[in-house]
Scaffold this motif. Structure first.
Motif, short mmCIF file in Angstrom:
data_model
loop_
_atom_site.label_atom_id
_atom_site.label_comp_id
_atom_site.label_asym_id
_atom_site.label_seq_id
_atom_site.Cartn_x
_atom_site.Cartn_y
_atom_site.Cartn_z
N GLU A 1 5.36 12.75 -3.73
CA GLU A 1 4.08 12.08 -3.89
C GLU A 1 4.19 10.60 -3.51
N ARG A 2 5.26 9.96 -3.95
CA ARG A 2 5.46 8.53 -3.62
C ARG A 2 5.58 8.33 -2.11
N LYS A 3 6.33 9.21 -1.46
CA LYS A 3 6.51 9.08 -0.01
C LYS A 3 5.20 9.26 0.74
N ILE A 4 4.36 10.16 0.27
CA ILE A 4 3.05 10.36 0.90
C ILE A 4 2.19 9.10 0.75
N LEU A 5 2.18 8.53 -0.45
CA LEU A 5 1.38 7.33 -0.69
C LEU A 5 1.89 6.15 0.13
N GLU A 6 3.20 6.00 0.19
CA GLU A 6 3.79 4.91 1.00
C GLU A 6 3.43 5.08 2.47
N GLU A 7 3.44 6.32 2.96
CA GLU A 7 3.10 6.57 4.36
C GLU A 7 1.63 6.26 4.63
N LEU A 8 0.74 6.62 3.70
CA LEU A 8 -0.68 6.34 3.88
C LEU A 8 -0.93 4.85 4.00
N GLU A 9 -0.25 4.08 3.19
CA GLU A 9 -0.42 2.62 3.26
C GLU A 9 0.17 2.04 4.55
N ALA A 10 1.37 2.51 4.89
CA ALA A 10 2.06 1.95 6.05
C ALA A 10 1.39 2.33 7.37
N GLU A 11 0.98 3.59 7.49
CA GLU A 11 0.46 4.07 8.77
C GLU A 11 -1.04 3.86 8.94
N LEU A 12 -1.77 3.84 7.84
CA LEU A 12 -3.22 3.68 7.94
C LEU A 12 -3.69 2.28 7.55
N GLY A 13 -2.75 1.46 7.06
CA GLY A 13 -3.10 0.09 6.68
C GLY A 13 -4.16 0.03 5.60
N LEU A 14 -4.06 0.88 4.60
CA LEU A 14 -5.10 0.96 3.57
C LEU A 14 -5.19 -0.31 2.73
N GLN A 15 -4.04 -0.93 2.46
CA GLN A 15 -4.02 -2.20 1.73
C GLN A 15 -4.80 -2.14 0.42
N LYS A 16 -4.47 -1.15 -0.39
CA LYS A 16 -5.05 -0.96 -1.73
C LYS A 16 -6.54 -0.64 -1.72
N LYS A 17 -7.05 -0.23 -0.57
CA LYS A 17 -8.46 0.13 -0.49
C LYS A 17 -8.60 1.34 0.43
N TRP A 18 -9.31 2.35 -0.05
CA TRP A 18 -9.44 3.59 0.70
C TRP A 18 -10.40 3.46 1.88
N ARG A 19 -10.07 4.15 2.97
CA ARG A 19 -10.99 4.29 4.11
C ARG A 19 -10.70 5.63 4.77
N SER A 20 -11.71 6.17 5.43
CA SER A 20 -11.53 7.43 6.15
C SER A 20 -10.76 7.16 7.44
N PHE A 21 -10.28 8.24 8.08
CA PHE A 21 -9.54 8.09 9.33
C PHE A 21 -9.85 9.27 10.24
#
Length: 503
Positions: A326-346
């Motif tokens: 779960e942690r690795k998935i969350l880290e990847e979402l932030e790193a690859e999608l640039g979410l920066q603590k805020k959700w956005r669609s892709f």
């Protein structure tokens, strides 16, 4: 007087028959391996079936792995014509689905068992199958279709999924996440195929007979594989038991789809394209246009609802037990999608960068393929690479579920959830041949919607995992259903906590 004399023979027979059965069973036990089922006189493996039907897929896996080297002959009752060869051997799968593909059409036996599918892509053979596949591939690869799919998914996430999950989270309620995924997928595929949103994913959680029928139908179809055809046809004639359920499901499908066909055949729509193909190819007049479109819609709805919802259910069950993943998935979402603590669609292009999430989905599909098994029958006699001989029209059952749990194929850790096994040292997704990873079928019949399904699942999984922490309800049993579709038998009960990324 003769009758009185003959009764002694009947008494003798009644005494000797149990002894004969006992000695046959004893001889069978001496010859068989510990996990091998007992081949009863006259009854074959039928007692084994009844004793283990509640865990059918796991029992098949035990026998294939422990007794048959990946291939094993199931003996049905005497004169029942239910002998079946089961296999999870990748060399056999490659032979049947690819190298000798022409010798293994769906065939008349498959059509009888899965008659509810009609003339849709899953039951079609030869020219009709080629028409379905060519048309479906053209639709899925069209730029407008991909854009429409993404728009449909994100709209349902924003207007249906998030509001419902927010309420569950706020009220701290236990709920069935599998049911949420089933409703989400049903609404999506209805919108794509029928241009109609039934809004089954809502606070009211309405009962829609068609939506429920998709789950109900899978179990009776599995029964048809082991019950002699004469028996299940008699049950259908009597309109009782599992056959009554199938008839009710067929009625629910027809009542839902037929009234919406006309509105769903506008220019450029999915059914509109199939209508044009029907007219242009001058298909067999024995199947009306209306019935052809209904069968086409039903098969596409099966594919769009069951694959994604089943995979997502098992993904969340597996991830909830593996916090590191779960942690690795969350880290990847932030790193690859640039979410920066805020959700956005892709979009679909962005989803290709989510390598670890892709690997986690593949691992879920390896352990819990949505379609647990497939039925094949050779047109001509054949010899499998494993050395087993198949006469014409013999029943061959390929257990996709067992392939992912075969140590000879996936190693000693085959029962472990390890997304890392799908990632190359270069950081890219490792490709596995379809005969080793048949979750999307194999060979020419490989699912044409594979890429679409993976993109959709990444969207939904990312949206939930990034916005909520999912925790399993303690004590709730989770096991596979006894059906063709590998859903969780009692659902997946969870609790949610909304993530607060601002803290």
């Amino acid at each position: 007087m003769a009758i009185l004399e003959n009764h002694h023979y009947y008494i003798l027979l009644l005494i000797l028959l149990p002894l004969l059965v006992y000695f046959c069973r004893l001889a069978d036990r001496r010859q068989k391996k510990p996990l091998e089922p007992t081949n009863w006189l006259l009854l074959g493996f039928l007692p084994e079936v009844f004793l283990n039907f509640h865990r059918a897929h796991d029992r098949i896996t035990e026998v294939l792995n422990g007794c048959g080297g990946g291939t094993y002959m199931f003996r049905g009752p005497w004169l029942s014509n239910t002998d079946m060869l089961f296999t999870s051997d990748p060399t056999n799968i490659h032979h049947v689905f690819s190298r000798n593909f022409a010798n293994y059409p769906k065939g008349p036996e498959f059509r009888k068992i899965f008659d509810i599918l009609g003339d849709g892509i899953f039951g079609a053979d030869f020219h009709l199958w080629e028409i379905h596949r060519k048309t479906t591939m053209a639709l899925l690869t069209h730029a407008n279709f991909n854009a429409r799919l993404q728009k449909t998914v994100w709209e349902k996430v924003e207007t249906g999924l998030f509001p419902l999950l927010d309420r569950f989270s706020l009220d701290e309620l236990d709920f069935d996440l599998q049911d949420v995924f089933l409703r989400f997928s049903f609404d999506n595929i209805c919108k794509i195929v029928l241009d109609y949103d039934p809004c089954s994913l809502s606070f009211e959680v309405p009962h829609i007979p068609c939506e429920k029928a998709f789950s109900v139908v899978a179990e009776p179809l599995l029964y048809r594989h082991v019950i002699p055809q004469r028996i299940w046809k008699l049950l259908r004639w009597l309109n009782v038991g599992s056959e009554r359920k199938l008839l009710e499901c067929s009625k629910a499908f027809s009542e839902f789809i037929y009234p919406r066909i006309a509105a769903a055949t506008n220019d450029g729509s999915v059914l509109g394209v199939f209508e044009d193909v029907y007219r242009e190819t001058k298909m067999d007049s024995s199947t009306s246009l209306r019935d052809f479109l209904k069968d086409t819609a039903l098969n596409l709805m099966f594919a769009g609802r069951d694959t994604t919802s089943t995979c997502l259910t098992w993904l969340f069950w597996l991830v909830a037990q593996n916090p590191a993943s779960e942690r690795k998935i969350l880290e990847e979402l932030e790193a690859e999608l640039g979410l920066q603590k805020k959700w956005r669609s892709f979009n679909a292009e962005d989803s290709h960068r989510l390598v670890y999430l892709h690997a986690a989905l593949c691992e879920s599909l390896r352990l819990f393929p949505p379609v647990a098994l497939e039925h094949k029958a050779p047109v001509r006699p054949d010899i499998l690479p494993s050395g087993h001989q198949l006469p014409r029209n013999a029943k061959l059952i390929i257990s996709f579920y067992s392939v992912g749990r075969n140590e000879r194929v996936w190693g000693k850790d085959c029962l472990e959830f390890k997304p890392e096994r799908w990632i190359c040292p270069s950081g890219k997704i490792k490709h596995e041949p379809s005969y080793k990873f048949p979750a999307f079928n194999a060979g020419p019949r490989t699912c044409v919607g594979k890429d679409m399904a993976l993109v959709q699942m990444k969207m939904v999984a990312a949206a939930i995992l990034y916005n909520y922490h999912v925790r399993l309800v303690e004590g709730h049993p989770v096991s596979t259903r006894d059906s063709i579709i590998l859903q969780a038998k009692d659902g997946l009960k969870v609790k949610l906590r909304k993530r607060n990324w601002k803290d």
